[in-house]
Design a protein around this motif. Structure first.
Motif, PDB file in Angstrom:
ATOM      1  N   THR A  33       0.169  -1.169  -0.279  1.00 62.52           N
ATOM      2  CA  THR A  33      -0.159  -0.175  -0.431  1.00 62.52           C
ATOM      3  C   THR A  33       1.106   1.862   0.174  1.00 62.52           C
ATOM      4  OG1 THR A  33      -1.487  -0.963   1.192  1.00 62.52           O
ATOM      5  CG2 THR A  33      -2.085   1.471   0.900  1.00 62.52           C
ATOM      6  N   ARG A  34       1.578   0.889   0.739  1.00 60.13           N
ATOM      7  CA  ARG A  34       2.585   2.012   1.282  1.00 60.13           C
ATOM      8  C   ARG A  34       3.622   2.646  -0.436  1.00 60.13           C
ATOM      9  NH1 ARG A  34       3.857   7.471   1.530  1.00 60.13           N
ATOM     10  NH2 ARG A  34       6.354   8.377   2.534  1.00 60.13           N
ATOM     11  N   MET A  35       4.227   1.225  -1.485  1.00 62.99           N
ATOM     12  CA  MET A  35       4.842   1.699  -2.530  1.00 62.99           C
ATOM     13  C   MET A  35       3.949   2.023  -3.729  1.00 62.99           C
ATOM     14  SD  MET A  35       6.359  -1.560  -4.531  1.00 62.99           S
ATOM     15  CE  MET A  35       6.832  -2.498  -2.957  1.00 62.99           C
ATOM     16  N   ALA A  36       2.193   1.754  -3.663  1.00 60.01           N
ATOM     17  CA  ALA A  36       1.645   1.977  -4.627  1.00 60.01           C
ATOM     18  C   ALA A  36       1.859   3.624  -4.149  1.00 60.01           C
ATOM     19  CB  ALA A  36       0.523   1.780  -4.621  1.00 60.01           C
ATOM     20  N   ALA A  37       1.266   4.181  -3.194  1.00 60.66           N
ATOM     21  CA  ALA A  37       1.265   5.790  -2.617  1.00 60.66           C
ATOM     22  C   ALA A  37       2.350   6.206  -3.290  1.00 60.66           C
ATOM     23  CB  ALA A  37       1.096   5.644  -1.195  1.00 60.66           C
ATOM     24  N   LEU A  38       3.584   5.821  -2.901  1.00 61.47           N
ATOM     25  CA  LEU A  38       4.944   6.455  -3.089  1.00 61.47           C
ATOM     26  C   LEU A  38       4.969   6.927  -5.535  1.00 61.47           C
ATOM     27  CD1 LEU A  38       7.753   4.632  -0.859  1.00 61.47           C
ATOM     28  CD2 LEU A  38       6.662   7.167  -0.903  1.00 61.47           C
ATOM     29  N   VAL A  39       4.275   5.465  -5.529  1.00 68.09           N
ATOM     30  CA  VAL A  39       4.328   5.714  -6.889  1.00 68.09           C
ATOM     31  C   VAL A  39       3.524   7.071  -7.365  1.00 68.09           C
ATOM     32  CG1 VAL A  39       3.439   4.285  -9.210  1.00 68.09           C
ATOM     33  CG2 VAL A  39       4.582   2.999  -7.536  1.00 68.09           C
TER      34      VAL A  39
END
Length: 88
Positions: A33-39
């Motif tokens: 979820t954090r990875m998607a937000a960072l993208v």
């Protein structure tokens, strides 16, 4: 340059896989979820770095290869959505 970066990323992913194997589902979901937000949040930086990578391709690189490498806001949105799908 691109090939070396891909090789380095693959080696890092292989090293990380062992640690993820024992991770709890909640931790993996949170990381994805954090990875998607960072993208999404870092879209500008990702697009700038990607443009530099595309510009640095050797002349021998095919237009099809360059197209597959090239990111756009739409492609990044799809990547973020796919990461979120993995988190579900």
């Amino acid at each position: 340059m691109v090939y070396e970066a891909v090789e380095q990323a693959a080696r890092a992913a292989k090293r990380a896989a062992a640690g993820l194997a024992g991770a709890e589902d909640a931790a993996i979901t949170a990381a994805l979820t954090r990875m998607a937000a960072l993208v999404t949040q870092e879209q500008g930086a990702l697009l700038a770095a990607n443009e530099a990578d595309v510009e640095a391709l050797p002349e021998s690189a095919s237009p099809a290869f360059a197209d597959r490498l090239r990111l756009s806001p739409e492609r990044l949105a799809k990547i973020a959505a796919q990461i979120l799908t993995l988190a579900e």
